[in-house]
Design an enzyme around this catalytic site. Structure first.
Site, short mmCIF file in Angstrom:
data_model
loop_
_atom_site.label_atom_id
_atom_site.label_comp_id
_atom_site.label_asym_id
_atom_site.label_seq_id
_atom_site.Cartn_x
_atom_site.Cartn_y
_atom_site.Cartn_z
CG ASN A 111 -1.92 -1.17 1.14
OD1 ASN A 111 -2.01 -1.85 0.11
ND2 ASN A 111 -2.64 -1.44 2.22
CG HIS A 157 -19.48 37.07 -31.04
ND1 HIS A 157 -20.37 36.63 -30.10
CD2 HIS A 157 -18.99 38.25 -30.57
CE1 HIS A 157 -20.44 37.50 -29.10
NE2 HIS A 157 -19.60 38.49 -29.36
CB SER A 278 -7.93 12.66 -49.44
OG SER A 278 -8.90 11.88 -50.12
CE LYS A 284 -10.16 16.42 -47.89
NZ LYS A 284 -11.02 17.24 -47.08
CD GLU A 291 -8.68 16.69 -38.86
OE1 GLU A 291 -7.80 16.63 -39.74
OE2 GLU A 291 -9.78 16.15 -38.98
N1 ARG Z 1 -1.39 -3.43 -7.50
C1 ARG Z 1 -1.86 -2.75 -6.36
C2 ARG Z 1 -2.33 -1.34 -6.76
O1 ARG Z 1 -1.97 -0.90 -7.78
C3 ARG Z 1 -0.79 -2.64 -5.34
C4 ARG Z 1 -1.27 -2.48 -3.94
C5 ARG Z 1 -1.94 -3.73 -3.50
N2 ARG Z 1 -2.21 -3.77 -2.11
C6 ARG Z 1 -2.97 -4.68 -1.60
N3 ARG Z 1 -3.14 -4.66 -0.36
N4 ARG Z 1 -3.55 -5.58 -2.34
O2 ARG Z 1 -3.08 -0.68 -6.05
#
Ligand code: ARG
Length: 461
Positions: A111, A157, A278, A284, A291
């Protein structure tokens, strides 16, 4: 077979469809450099703090360097069964160095790891985009300096309003891009706190030094709240918001390029390098690059919206929803880079069609405001009355099918007897633009000075 990284309490492996929905390796492999940098900083800190042995840290760092080389030379095998970049790298590290690999994940979670990796990635991107925008600004400033005095129609405009100069028009975009760069810089400054060491959500009982890893990774300081650290994707949303606005600016310019390069306008000529033909219509020269720059905006704004929607209902702390933060963000980041590069190329190659621009600048009674201003200055009329008198004169010119500068004095005098032939001195396009000397106005002298100022500022960066 259960997962070797976290499968301790599992007796069965995941369903194929579980693997399919869960795996992020196909896109998060882009984070390999940041992941390795984060892991090296973490391992060295763990050793410095006496949490793992120095010899283990050395093996970990050497193994990570090998993995970096393997990924870069294409010999690394990514596995979807290993879900994401973090587990792919850790698993390979175990193959390479054995038992010490298992010590790397001490006092860390995926995390805080993924938050750190993604922040580092966004930070690198912000630095790259700043340089690319500086390049585009200088392309625009150079063109603006060259064509500081070239008159063209100014529109409101999309109707002829008052003449401006081509250089002035280009410098308007230099200003927009300067604000974009400011927003990217602000986003970078706010982003630059390290989540590493927040661990899963609550911090850790190991005596880690988060200031050490923050400094090693170029962060200003560690984040202050572990829950916020792993839950925050503001930094990506903020980068995408700035990217959206920048894309919107490029899109407006692209739209103008499309209009300007049409046969009906013929204000500019795009180079062969940035147009296509084109297969059926031999005449063209399509402005495809412009674009597509215009269209890329959709993806970029879409990615910002998508990530805000992913985040808006999430309770603290990490939720797997947040894995959906990366794929569209990467796409948006790459799209903006491409749009900037294509715009840069078009600007450097484009040539204004001076004769058409000048002629168009004088059509549509574009110096009517100059006439009204003259009536105020020379005859002392209140502006509202001058506006009315000018309107009647424009009506006469339109009836006779001539531009204001060609309308006989007698016709003007029929509307207001006090008008004399000094009036013609303000009716030409060149006079008109030269008279707009107020700060920020379109006079060639102003434009030259502003273009020079930008050239100097950009050179000094
Ligand atoms: N692949 C996960 C993400 O991108 C990584 C973190 C995963 N953490 C967990 N507790 N499963 O968020």
């Amino acid at each position: 077979m259960s997962n070797s990284m976290w499968g301790g309490r599992f007796s069965q492996g995941p369903a194929a469809i579980m693997e399919e929905i869960n795996a992020s390796i196909d896109f998060d492999k882009k984070l390999y450099r940041q992941d390795i940098a984060g892991s090296k900083a973490h391992a060295m800190m763990l050793a410095r703090q006496g949490i793992i042995g120095a010899d283990d840290a050395e093996k970990i760092v050497a193994g990570l360097d090998t993995i970096l080389r393997e990924i870069e030379d294409g010999s690394f095998t990514f596995s979807r069964a290993l879900e994401d970049i973090h587990l792919n790298i850790e698993s390979r590290l175990k193959e390479l160095i054995g038992e010490p690999a298992g010590r790397l994940h001490t006092a860390r979670s995926r995390n805080d790891q993924v938050a750190t990796d993604f922040k580092l990635y966004v930070r690198d991107w912000l630095d790259g985009v700043d340089a690319a925008l500086a390049g585009l600004q200088s392309a625009l400033a150079d063109k603006a300096f060259t064509h500081a005095g070239l008159a063209m129609p100014g529109f409101t405009h999309l109707q002829s309003a008052q003449p401006v100069t081509f250089g002035h028009h280009l410098l308007a975009y230099v200003e927009m891009l300067a604000r974009d760069r400011g927003r990217f810089r602000d986003a970078r400054a706010r982003l630059n706190e390290s989540p590493l060491g927040a661990a899963a959500l609550a911090g850790t009982s190991f005596p880690i030094d988060r200031f050490d890893t923050a400094a090693a990774l170029g962060f200003d300081r560690p984040t202050a709240n572990s829950l916020d650290s792993v839950s925050d994707r503001d930094f990506a949303i903020e980068a995408l918001a700035a990217a959206s606005l920048c894309a919107l600016h490029l899109s407006r310019f692209a739209e103008e390029i499309v209009i300007w390069s049409s046969a009906q306008f013929r204000f500019i000529r795009l180079s062969d390098r940035f147009t296509t033909g084109s297969s059926i219509m031999p005449q063209k020269r399509n402005p495809d690059a412009a674009e597509l720059v215009r269209a890329k905006t959709g993806r970029i704004i879409g990615a910002q919206t998508a990530l805000m929607i992913v985040m808006k209902g999430l309770p603290l702390a990490y939720q797997k929803d947040m894995q959906e933060d990366k794929e569209q963000a990467f796409d948006a980041f790459e799209s903006l880079e491409l749009a900037i590069a294509a715009t840069d190329g078009m600007v450097r190659d484009m040539e204004p069609e001076a004769a058409t621009l000048k002629k168009a600048a004088g059509s549509g009674f574009s110096t009517a405001t100059d006439l009204a201003d003259w009536l105020v200055r020379a005859l002392g009329l209140p502006f509202r009355e001058a506006h009315h008198v000018t309107g009647r004169i424009v009506g006469l010119a339109a009836d006779q099918g001539v531009e204001l500068a060609r309308l006989p004095l007698s016709a003007m005098q029929a509307v207001h007897a006090a008008i004399d032939d000094r009036v013609y001195s303000v009716l030409s396009v060149d006079k008109s633009v030269r008279s707009r000397t107020s700060y920020g106005g379109t006079s060639p002298k102003n434009v030259r000075a502003q273009a020079k100022r930008w050239q100097r500022t950009l050179e000094r960066e």
